[in-house]
Design an enzyme around this catalytic site. Structure first.
Site, PDB file in Angstrom:
ATOM      1  N   ARG A  84       0.834  -1.208   0.000  1.00  0.00           N
ATOM      2  CA  ARG A  84       0.000   0.000   0.000  1.00  0.00           C
ATOM      3  C   ARG A  84       0.871   1.261   0.000  1.00  0.00           C
ATOM      4  O   ARG A  84       0.567   2.249  -0.687  1.00  0.00           O
ATOM      5  CB  ARG A  84      -0.915  -0.011   1.233  1.00  0.00           C
ATOM      6  CG  ARG A  84      -1.864   1.174   1.282  1.00  0.00           C
ATOM      7  CD  ARG A  84      -2.883   1.047   2.402  1.00  0.00           C
ATOM      8  NE  ARG A  84      -3.712   2.243   2.442  1.00  0.00           N
ATOM      9  CZ  ARG A  84      -3.941   2.960   3.547  1.00  0.00           C
ATOM     10  NH1 ARG A  84      -3.427   2.586   4.703  1.00  0.00           N
ATOM     11  NH2 ARG A  84      -4.700   4.035   3.506  1.00  0.00           N
ATOM     12  N   HIS A 122       0.804   4.502  -2.688  1.00  0.00           N
ATOM     13  CA  HIS A 122       0.628   5.895  -2.258  1.00  0.00           C
ATOM     14  C   HIS A 122       1.852   6.746  -2.586  1.00  0.00           C
ATOM     15  O   HIS A 122       1.737   7.958  -2.724  1.00  0.00           O
ATOM     16  CB  HIS A 122       0.300   5.948  -0.762  1.00  0.00           C
ATOM     17  CG  HIS A 122      -1.123   5.608  -0.454  1.00  0.00           C
ATOM     18  ND1 HIS A 122      -2.006   6.495   0.116  1.00  0.00           N
ATOM     19  CD2 HIS A 122      -1.833   4.472  -0.653  1.00  0.00           C
ATOM     20  CE1 HIS A 122      -3.201   5.916   0.246  1.00  0.00           C
ATOM     21  NE2 HIS A 122      -3.107   4.681  -0.200  1.00  0.00           N
ATOM     22  N   ASN A 160      -3.459   9.329   4.223  1.00  0.00           N
ATOM     23  CA  ASN A 160      -2.162   8.683   4.439  1.00  0.00           C
ATOM     24  C   ASN A 160      -1.853   8.407   5.907  1.00  0.00           C
ATOM     25  O   ASN A 160      -0.826   7.804   6.221  1.00  0.00           O
ATOM     26  CB  ASN A 160      -1.037   9.551   3.845  1.00  0.00           C
ATOM     27  CG  ASN A 160      -1.031   9.513   2.327  1.00  0.00           C
ATOM     28  OD1 ASN A 160      -1.497   8.547   1.730  1.00  0.00           O
ATOM     29  ND2 ASN A 160      -0.506  10.559   1.706  1.00  0.00           N
ATOM     30  N   HIS A 218      -5.301  -6.069  -3.288  1.00  0.00           N
ATOM     31  CA  HIS A 218      -6.200  -6.211  -2.135  1.00  0.00           C
ATOM     32  C   HIS A 218      -6.395  -7.670  -1.719  1.00  0.00           C
ATOM     33  O   HIS A 218      -7.226  -7.960  -0.870  1.00  0.00           O
ATOM     34  CB  HIS A 218      -7.560  -5.554  -2.426  1.00  0.00           C
ATOM     35  CG  HIS A 218      -7.500  -4.060  -2.451  1.00  0.00           C
ATOM     36  ND1 HIS A 218      -8.461  -3.275  -3.041  1.00  0.00           N
ATOM     37  CD2 HIS A 218      -6.573  -3.195  -1.947  1.00  0.00           C
ATOM     38  CE1 HIS A 218      -8.128  -1.993  -2.906  1.00  0.00           C
ATOM     39  NE2 HIS A 218      -6.993  -1.926  -2.253  1.00  0.00           N
TER      40      HIS A 218
END
Length: 284
Positions: free
Chosen positions: A22, A26, A51, A149
């Site tokens: 993840r 980001h 975040n 995911h």
């Protein structure tokens, strides 16, 4: 050295691989893959509420400390993050991907760059396509990379938009296609006024395995986020979801290609950026 650091961290905390994957998303979607997400301070990317729940920073910092002992000033934090996310996938049973190195670290990290560039869990298909295409990623890449995911977990707030309170204060699903028993599990785990620290596995059946179960979940109407469920409900992407649900090797082969593209977004080459001494701050 990076792989050993990731393996060690993951053995003591099984949530590490999902957090590293993840963290890479980001980073790369904002300012490119330049470790701008790692910079600390007021007004940096880390300051954005989207975040605040990121993790895995300590793993990157640990790897950087080791590398600075053995080869000081050579390996960028951007490369460490890309390699760590790559290793996270392999460690949890996913494909081993050879990725090039040579990324340099950015010197800009601004909260204002976050929202226009990242995908929100409540996004429609058109909103996701717009963001992905702006990064040079295709519709297939969108589906493939959503397969991330298959590991990791999410806070209740990230899918609370899928439920509403009725007149008695009970939560009910807004999306009627959501599997009933799955919706009940989510409501039981995340009731009204749930503790903000509660998390739910993205892929409850095989939460620590990188596999194609995520796509099978979508077909069974058990996608956690709105942005997951829409991949199966939208005719533009349904066929790909079905293909990956039926053929894990096909998903892994596609992941290898799409992950290469992800880790190459907006890379700063020679003459741009720097090799940070510490991942949490730009060089002085």
């Amino acid at each position: 050295m990076v792989r050993n650091t990731v393996r060690s961290a993951a053995s003591s905390d099984p949530s590490v691989p999902g957090k590293l994957l993840r963290l890479l998303f980001h980073d790369c979607f904002v300012e490119g893959c330049d470790a701008s997400i790692l910079i600390q301070g007021n007004g940096t990317e880390q300051s954005d509420p989207a975040n605040r729940s990121l993790g895995g920073f300590s793993v990157i910092n640990s790897a950087k400390r080791v590398l600075e002992i053995f080869c000081p000033g050579i390996v960028s934090c951007a490369d460490i993050l890309a390699l760590a996310a790559r290793d996270a996938v392999e460690l949890t049973g996913g494909p081993a991907v050879q990725i090039p190195t040579g990324r340099r670290d950015g010197r800009i990290s601004s909260i204002s760059n976050v929202r226009p560039n990242i995908v929100d869990t409540g996004f429609t298909m058109d909103e996701m396509i717009r963001i992905f295409s702006s990064k040079g990623l295709s519709l297939e890449d969108l589906v493939v990379l959503s397969g991330a995911h298959t590991i990791g977990s999410a806070h209740c707030s990230s899918f609370s938009d899928r439920f509403r309170q009725d007149s008695t204060g009970k939560l009910t699903p807004i999306d009627t296609s959501l599997d009933r028993s799955f919706a009940k599990e989510l409501i039981d785990r995340c009731p009204v006024a749930a503790n903000p620290s509660i998390t739910v596995s993205n892929d409850p059946q095989t939460s620590s395995s990188f596999d194609n179960q995520y796509f099978r979940n979508l077909i069974a109407h058990r996608g956690l986020f709105q942005s997951d469920s829409v991949l199966f409900s939208d005719s533009r992407t349904r066929r790909l979801v079905e293909d990956f649900a039926n053929d894990q090797e096909s998903f892994f082969a596609s992941w290898t290609q799409s992950f290469m593209k992800l880790t190459s977004i907006g890379v700063k080459g020679d003459g741009k950026g720097e090799i940070r001494q510490s991942c949490s701050a730009v060089n002085i």
